[in-house]
Design a protein around this motif. Sequence first.
Motif, mmCIF file in Angstrom:
data_model
loop_
_atom_site.group_PDB
_atom_site.id
_atom_site.type_symbol
_atom_site.label_atom_id
_atom_site.label_comp_id
_atom_site.label_asym_id
_atom_site.label_seq_id
_atom_site.Cartn_x
_atom_site.Cartn_y
_atom_site.Cartn_z
ATOM 1 N N VAL A 22 -32.610 -24.069 5.793
ATOM 2 C CA VAL A 22 -32.904 -22.696 6.196
ATOM 3 C C VAL A 22 -33.270 -22.704 7.679
ATOM 4 O O VAL A 22 -33.809 -23.690 8.185
ATOM 5 C CB VAL A 22 -34.061 -22.063 5.372
ATOM 6 C CG1 VAL A 22 -33.707 -21.999 3.894
ATOM 7 C CG2 VAL A 22 -35.364 -22.823 5.582
ATOM 8 N N THR A 23 -32.974 -21.616 8.366
ATOM 9 C CA THR A 23 -33.334 -21.501 9.783
ATOM 10 C C THR A 23 -33.888 -20.104 10.046
ATOM 11 O O THR A 23 -33.479 -19.128 9.420
ATOM 12 C CB THR A 23 -32.124 -21.748 10.703
ATOM 13 O OG1 THR A 23 -31.006 -20.966 10.236
ATOM 14 C CG2 THR A 23 -31.733 -23.202 10.728
ATOM 15 N N PRO A 24 -34.828 -19.996 10.990
ATOM 16 C CA PRO A 24 -35.445 -18.696 11.270
ATOM 17 C C PRO A 24 -34.550 -17.805 12.130
ATOM 18 O O PRO A 24 -33.813 -18.288 12.995
ATOM 19 C CB PRO A 24 -36.717 -19.083 12.037
ATOM 20 C CG PRO A 24 -36.365 -20.363 12.708
ATOM 21 C CD PRO A 24 -35.433 -21.084 11.774
ATOM 22 N N ILE A 25 -34.655 -16.511 11.864
ATOM 23 C CA ILE A 25 -33.943 -15.506 12.652
ATOM 24 C C ILE A 25 -34.929 -14.692 13.486
ATOM 25 O O ILE A 25 -34.696 -14.415 14.662
ATOM 26 C CB ILE A 25 -33.142 -14.555 11.733
ATOM 27 C CG1 ILE A 25 -32.156 -15.334 10.869
ATOM 28 C CG2 ILE A 25 -32.428 -13.481 12.547
ATOM 29 C CD1 ILE A 25 -31.534 -14.503 9.772
ATOM 30 N N HIS A 26 -36.057 -14.347 12.839
ATOM 31 C CA HIS A 26 -37.028 -13.479 13.509
ATOM 32 C C HIS A 26 -38.422 -13.736 12.943
ATOM 33 O O HIS A 26 -38.592 -13.948 11.738
ATOM 34 C CB HIS A 26 -36.657 -12.005 13.300
ATOM 35 C CG HIS A 26 -37.617 -11.049 13.939
ATOM 36 N ND1 HIS A 26 -37.643 -10.827 15.292
ATOM 37 C CD2 HIS A 26 -38.586 -10.252 13.409
ATOM 38 C CE1 HIS A 26 -38.592 -9.938 15.579
ATOM 39 N NE2 HIS A 26 -39.179 -9.587 14.460
ATOM 40 N N ILE A 46 -41.523 -14.505 8.472
ATOM 41 C CA ILE A 46 -40.379 -15.143 9.131
ATOM 42 C C ILE A 46 -39.114 -14.839 8.338
ATOM 43 O O ILE A 46 -39.016 -15.182 7.151
ATOM 44 C CB ILE A 46 -40.580 -16.666 9.220
ATOM 45 C CG1 ILE A 46 -41.958 -17.004 9.814
ATOM 46 C CG2 ILE A 46 -39.469 -17.299 10.053
ATOM 47 C CD1 ILE A 46 -42.315 -18.480 9.758
ATOM 48 N N ARG A 47 -38.183 -14.160 8.987
ATOM 49 C CA ARG A 47 -36.893 -13.880 8.339
ATOM 50 C C ARG A 47 -36.022 -15.110 8.480
ATOM 51 O O ARG A 47 -35.797 -15.610 9.593
ATOM 52 C CB ARG A 47 -36.233 -12.654 8.975
ATOM 53 C CG ARG A 47 -34.993 -12.170 8.234
ATOM 54 C CD ARG A 47 -34.790 -10.674 8.414
ATOM 55 N NE ARG A 47 -34.801 -10.292 9.819
ATOM 56 C CZ ARG A 47 -33.719 -10.222 10.601
ATOM 57 N NH1 ARG A 47 -32.534 -10.544 10.098
ATOM 58 N NH2 ARG A 47 -33.821 -9.834 11.846
ATOM 59 N N LEU A 48 -35.558 -15.618 7.345
ATOM 60 C CA LEU A 48 -34.817 -16.877 7.303
ATOM 61 C C LEU A 48 -33.388 -16.659 6.832
ATOM 62 O O LEU A 48 -33.123 -15.796 5.975
ATOM 63 C CB LEU A 48 -35.494 -17.866 6.350
ATOM 64 C CG LEU A 48 -36.950 -18.233 6.638
ATOM 65 C CD1 LEU A 48 -37.499 -19.069 5.489
ATOM 66 C CD2 LEU A 48 -37.079 -18.972 7.948
ATOM 67 N N ARG A 49 -32.494 -17.470 7.339
ATOM 68 C CA ARG A 49 -31.119 -17.522 6.836
ATOM 69 C C ARG A 49 -30.965 -18.801 6.028
ATOM 70 O O ARG A 49 -31.336 -19.894 6.482
ATOM 71 C CB ARG A 49 -30.129 -17.513 7.990
ATOM 72 C CG ARG A 49 -28.658 -17.597 7.525
ATOM 73 C CD ARG A 49 -27.704 -17.699 8.703
ATOM 74 N NE ARG A 49 -27.731 -16.470 9.486
ATOM 75 C CZ ARG A 49 -28.213 -16.378 10.715
ATOM 76 N NH1 ARG A 49 -28.759 -17.453 11.288
ATOM 77 N NH2 ARG A 49 -28.186 -15.253 11.385
ATOM 78 N N VAL A 50 -30.431 -18.690 4.811
ATOM 79 C CA VAL A 50 -30.207 -19.859 3.960
ATOM 80 C C VAL A 50 -28.842 -20.442 4.308
ATOM 81 O O VAL A 50 -27.805 -19.784 4.128
ATOM 82 C CB VAL A 50 -30.272 -19.480 2.464
ATOM 83 C CG1 VAL A 50 -30.036 -20.715 1.596
ATOM 84 C CG2 VAL A 50 -31.621 -18.856 2.130
ATOM 85 N N ASN A 51 -28.835 -21.673 4.791
ATOM 86 C CA ASN A 51 -27.588 -22.329 5.210
ATOM 87 C C ASN A 51 -26.968 -23.174 4.109
ATOM 88 O O ASN A 51 -25.760 -23.456 4.151
ATOM 89 C CB ASN A 51 -27.850 -23.207 6.433
ATOM 90 C CG ASN A 51 -28.395 -22.412 7.595
ATOM 91 O OD1 ASN A 51 -27.915 -21.330 7.906
ATOM 92 N ND2 ASN A 51 -29.435 -22.931 8.244
#
Length: 351
Positions: A22-26, A46-51
Amino acid sequence: MAVADSRDKQPVVGRDILPTNVTPIHYQLHLVPSLTTFVHHGTVEIRLRVNESTSEIHFNAAQLTLHSASVRTTVAKSESEISATKIDYHEEPQQYHLVFEQEFEKGQELLLTLKFEGSINDQMTGLYRSSYQTTKGEQKYMAVTQFESTDARMAFPCWDEPAVKASFDISLTIPRSLRALSNMNVISEDDLSSPPAEFASDAKETEKEWKTIKFATTPIMSTYLVAFAVGDFDWIETTTSPSCKHLPQPVTVRVYVPKDFSESGKVESVDTSEDGPSSSTMKGKFALSCAAKTLEYFSGLFNEPYPLPKMDLLAVPDFSAGAMENWGLVTYRTVALLYDEAASSARAKQL
């Protein structure tokens, strides 16, 4: 939920670099710092994107106590909140490891909410306190950050690696008598009707009147460039020239100095017959002029306008480096920012 403390040592598991599942977006960060108790409480969303599909989340923290961790997800327009079933801290890589019952699917976006607290330390790194003497002989404190290169984790939980970038919304709840600064301009300032809940029952906290200050959203950037400061500040200001064709919108430039700051650390005779900036603050005039001209020059050189609406320069009495290039809030050792035309050397002017 059990409280996890980043000061509790656990066996090291995995690698030092954070996983990329996962990586943060905002980040939406709210802090409540106290210059009385030298404690800060905080909440970060923390808004995260699941990779890649996963049921685990890793992030950095150091010298913080994590009180709770939960994730909000939206699937088929149905929102649910899930608390972590396991929270471990690993001392050597300075990482928290969260485990959830549910697996998050690749492509999902999550909202991770963390509640935490930490100290405003005296080590000139992370979120720390700087002490100084006023011209009246009083000792006062300010709080300021020094995050380069991986010490943002001492102020709030984050993906504290320079290559991992995100945008930030920052807000600070502070005593009404103080001023807060950050990377971006202030967009709102609201008085509270009562002390914040974090300090309402703390007998050591003497401040009774508080306010919340919100700042505009930052550009996408690394955590080490995040900056904020709290204190009783005096300032002088100017703007870039309206005629500068490379800066279509004039940029506000300010130099901030602790109010009534005594450079000598001794009681000084000060002329109080006129209102306005103190004599120590006026020593920022040369730096103020240089900063405005520098923004104009480099905007023309690169044919690219300075992207922020303001540039603040802050004098910090206790500072381990010469200066730190936080975006929009550059911090300086006092001798690197303040110039006395009557007493400073030519070399000090060059610096």
